[in-house]
Write an enzyme that holds these catalytic residues in place. Structure first.
Site, PDB file in Angstrom:
ATOM      1  CB  CYS A  30      -0.907   0.016   1.224  1.00 58.93           C
ATOM      2  SG  CYS A  30      -2.053  -1.366   1.347  1.00 58.93           S
ATOM      3  CB  CYS A  51      -5.893  -0.610  -3.116  1.00 57.94           C
ATOM      4  SG  CYS A  51      -6.429   1.117  -3.160  1.00 57.94           S
TER       5      CYS A  51
END
Length: 274
Positions: free
Chosen positions: A183, A235
């Site tokens: 991330c 994501c």
């Protein structure tokens, strides 16, 4: 309701048409055009408002095998209290014995209060391309909207809440997949972009507050409201990581980390995105 939906659809089409005929010029970037589009739609016409209205009706509607409403669902502020609840999630729930974000808690209430089947609820919580927001997304929109203007204050007093935050932080910085991404690869650096998309540094309170406070959001390009569980799952997809399971412990932990980092921000969601 149908007339309101028609009005909103007309607004979206009109706004899109205006944006489409904007003259291309050196001084007007695509990102500025998108921002103008967003402001135009947000000026009393965010389609998320209609999704919220549908969610409010669903909240009060008696449904499921037990034929009861969700009005006794405890989101952390007491049974039936929706006001400000989202700004204090994720949190530990004693009845479930675990930390839950909003979506995990809604699944819990749908199953335990209304008697719905968990597999059916979780099979397709998100709308597909070209589809209207699902009932589940509508419920999320309603609850989130009841925290507009509320300062984010996610509890970290229970040991499990602290543990969820620490695990979420580890997930945020964990590198893996075919591209060795995390991330933080996209959201751990200042002033980073991908194509024309700004990538806020979500490990810092300021950018985290600015971002977290406007999600969930209505995605104009998809014609549906998208929740935080959807956002982080997407994501993971873009990182080419294994698919993140809906309401999994990992998803709740990551959302706990993001929410705690955004503490102090003022909720303004559902927002509107391109």
């Amino acid at each position: 309701m149908k007339s309101k939906l028609s009005s909103a659809a007309a607004l979206v089409l009109a706004a899109g048409a205006v944006l489409a005929v904007q003259p291309a010029s050196a001084q007007d970037s695509t990102s500025e055009g998108i921002e103008q589009y967003r402001e135009m739609l947000s000026d009393g016409g965010n389609p998320a408002e209609l999704v919220e209205m549908m969610g409010e009706e669903l909240w009060a509607e008696k449904r499921g095998p037990k034929n009861v409403s969700l009005e006794q669902c405890d989101l952390g502020q007491g049974p039936g209290v929706v006001k400000d609840a989202y700004a204090h999630l994720p949190r530990y729930f004693e009845d479930a014995g675990q930390v839950m974000d909003l979506e995990t808690r809604l699944v819990y209430c749908l199953v335990n209060l209304q008697g719905m089947d968990r597999k059916e609820i979780t099979k397709k919580p998100f709308a597909g391309g070209g589809e209207y927001s699902t009932d589940f997304e509508s419920l999320v929109a309603y609850v989130v909207g009841q925290s507009r203007g509320t300062i984010i204050d996610v509890p970290q007093s229970h040991p499990q809440e602290k543990a969820a935050y620490e695990r979420g932080k580890q997930i945020f910085f964990f590198r893996g997949g075919p591209y060795d991404f995390s991330c933080a690869s996209c959201h751990g650096v200042d002033n980073q972009r991908i194509r024309l998309q700004e990538l806020p540094k979500l490990s810092d309170p300021g950018p985290a507050q600015a971002t977290y406070t406007v999600w969930p959001a209505y995605r104009v390009s998809q014609g549906a409201l998208r929740t935080m569980q959807w956002r982080i799952r997407d994501c993971f997809r873009q990182q080419r990581m294994p698919s993140l399971k809906f309401t999994s412990q990992a998803s709740v932990d990551l959302l706990t980390y993001l929410a705690v980092t955004a503490d102090g921000g003022k909720m303004d969601a559902p927002g509107i995105k391109r």
